[in-house]
Design an enzyme around this catalytic site. Structure first.
Site, PDB file in Angstrom:
ATOM      1  N   THR A   9     -16.545  58.137 -73.677  1.00 15.95           N
ATOM      2  CA  THR A   9     -15.245  58.826 -73.753  1.00 15.95           C
ATOM      3  C   THR A   9     -14.555  58.584 -75.096  1.00 15.95           C
ATOM      4  OG1 THR A   9     -13.949  57.036 -72.723  1.00 15.95           O
ATOM      5  CG2 THR A   9     -14.951  58.656 -71.245  1.00 15.95           C
ATOM      6  N   LEU A  23     -10.436  61.716 -74.461  1.00 17.82           N
ATOM      7  CA  LEU A  23     -10.169  62.477 -73.249  1.00 17.82           C
ATOM      8  C   LEU A  23     -11.181  62.015 -72.200  1.00 17.82           C
ATOM      9  CD1 LEU A  23      -8.019  64.501 -72.634  1.00 17.82           C
ATOM     10  CD2 LEU A  23      -9.499  66.318 -73.478  1.00 17.82           C
ATOM     11  N   HIS A  24     -10.832  60.902 -71.516  1.00 14.37           N
ATOM     12  CA  HIS A  24     -11.803  60.215 -70.650  1.00 14.37           C
ATOM     13  C   HIS A  24     -12.301  61.069 -69.473  1.00 14.37           C
ATOM     14  CE1 HIS A  24     -10.564  56.445 -72.617  1.00 14.37           C
ATOM     15  NE2 HIS A  24      -9.314  56.792 -72.386  1.00 14.37           N
ATOM     16  N   ASP A  25     -11.381  61.394 -68.569  1.00 18.13           N
ATOM     17  CA  ASP A  25     -11.797  61.926 -67.271  1.00 18.13           C
ATOM     18  C   ASP A  25     -12.479  63.301 -67.304  1.00 18.13           C
ATOM     19  OD1 ASP A  25     -10.871  59.606 -66.155  1.00 18.13           O
ATOM     20  OD2 ASP A  25      -8.972  60.449 -65.468  1.00 18.13           O
ATOM     21  N   CYS A  48     -14.767  64.230 -68.988  1.00 15.62           N
ATOM     22  CA  CYS A  48     -16.215  64.066 -69.146  1.00 15.62           C
ATOM     23  C   CYS A  48     -16.913  64.236 -67.793  1.00 15.62           C
ATOM     24  CB  CYS A  48     -16.550  62.694 -69.733  1.00 15.62           C
ATOM     25  SG  CYS A  48     -16.102  62.538 -71.478  1.00 15.62           S
TER      26      CYS A  48
END
Ligand code: CA
Length: 313
Positions: A196, A242-244, A246
């Site tokens: 991420t 932008l972690h989630d 992914c």
């Protein structure tokens, strides 16, 4: 290809919001059976409200949204207002939701859905602490074998941690729940900080969201603007990770990502390294692989996909 049935388990959070928007914009890839909320970035009272705000922003008011666990299995709740703001969704000004929570507990919805749907046809997408998922597995062990796959955001190995030097936030908040999930035997894909932190919202990428010219594009640009302020200061990077998203992008185009099938275990004892994900990336043990641990992403492809899909809403 038919759309995969998914349950999004989440603690919105600006990046959760973008992950949910991407899912709701992609019905040919994902059939969102429900959104189950958990305490994490902010307390449950706010995460369940934020999930409904996001559904309304997407114009999808018929999505089922459930409230779930309001605290981790065996530890006090740790939240992250320092990253996400007081509401968890700071940045854009969005109206309070009109749509109501669906009655019932998130954990029961997860259990009932897995029992009702054909075995191996429901994928769980956890974007926050794993409390709801672990609670469902503990309450109804018969559902574990019925899960098609778990694709989760959490952990970190080469990148270290983002809430302690060794732990990523989602895993740190409820290490015991993460341990339960990783030992469940369900096929698991892990999106750790290692990947991420390569999905950075640079200025041109943020501009691309804004240039969509819709309410959704504008809101996403303002959300990422907000938590960039924190991340730039912290990491000195070009933009916020932008972690989630992914997780939901993986369901649309898994070829954007690469990783290794390896053994991953969670530290649940040591206060120093609590919640650390010990990933056998170099395969130096003979511990059996239990997860596909993602290490890299085609970031340009990821943001192109995100922008294209968000423009549909
Ligand atoms: Ca999250």
């Amino acid at each position: 290809m038919t759309a995969r049935k998914i349950i999004i388990d989440t603690d919105p959070g600006q990046d959760d919001a973008v992950a949910i928007l991407l899912a709701l914009a992609s019905p040919e890839n994902m059939d969102v059976l429900g959104i189950t909320c958990v305490a994490g970035n902010v307390p449950l009272e706010l995460t369940q409200k934020n999930a409904r705000i996001v559904c309304e922003l997407a114009g999808k008011t018929d999505v089922k949204v459930f409230a779930g666990c309001d605290r981790p299995l065996n530890r006090p709740l740790v939240t992250a207002e320092h990253v996400h703001g007081k509401t968890g969704l700071d940045g854009p000004v969005l109206p309070d939701p009109v749509m109501e929570l669906t009655p019932g507990h998130a954990v029961d919805f997860i259990i009932e859905t897995l029992r009702e749907e054909a075995p191996g046809t429901v994928t769980l997408c956890p974007l926050g602490p794993l409390t709801n998922i672990a609670s469902a597995f503990e309450k109804a062990p018969d559902i574990v074998d019925r899960v098609q796959e778990i694709i989760l955001m959490g952990g970190g190995y080469f990148e270290g941690g983002n809430i302690t030097p060794s732990a990523e936030f989602n895993i740190y908040v409820d290490p015991l729940a993460a341990d339960t999930v990783l030992k469940s035997g369900v096929p698991i894909v892990v999106m750790p900080l290692d990947v991420t932190h390569k999905a950075l919202v640079t200025k041109p990428r943020n501009d691309a969201f804004r240039d969509i010219g819709t309410k959704v594009g504008q809101a996403v640009a303002e959300m990422t603007d907000f938590f960039e302020r924190f991340d730039k200061e912290k990491y000195g990077s070009d933009g916020a990770p932008l972690h989630d998203p992914c997780v939901t992008a993986y369901l649309i185009d898994p070829d954007l990502f690469t990783g290794r099938h390896i053994n991953v275990q969670v530290e649940t004892q040591s206060e120093l390294t609590m919640g650390a994900t010990v990933a056998d990336w170099w395969r130096v043990t003979d511990h059996a692989p239990n997860a596909l641990f993602i290490g890299d992403v085609d970031a340009d492809g990821f943001f192109a996909l995100l922008t294209e899909r968000l423009a549909r809403l």
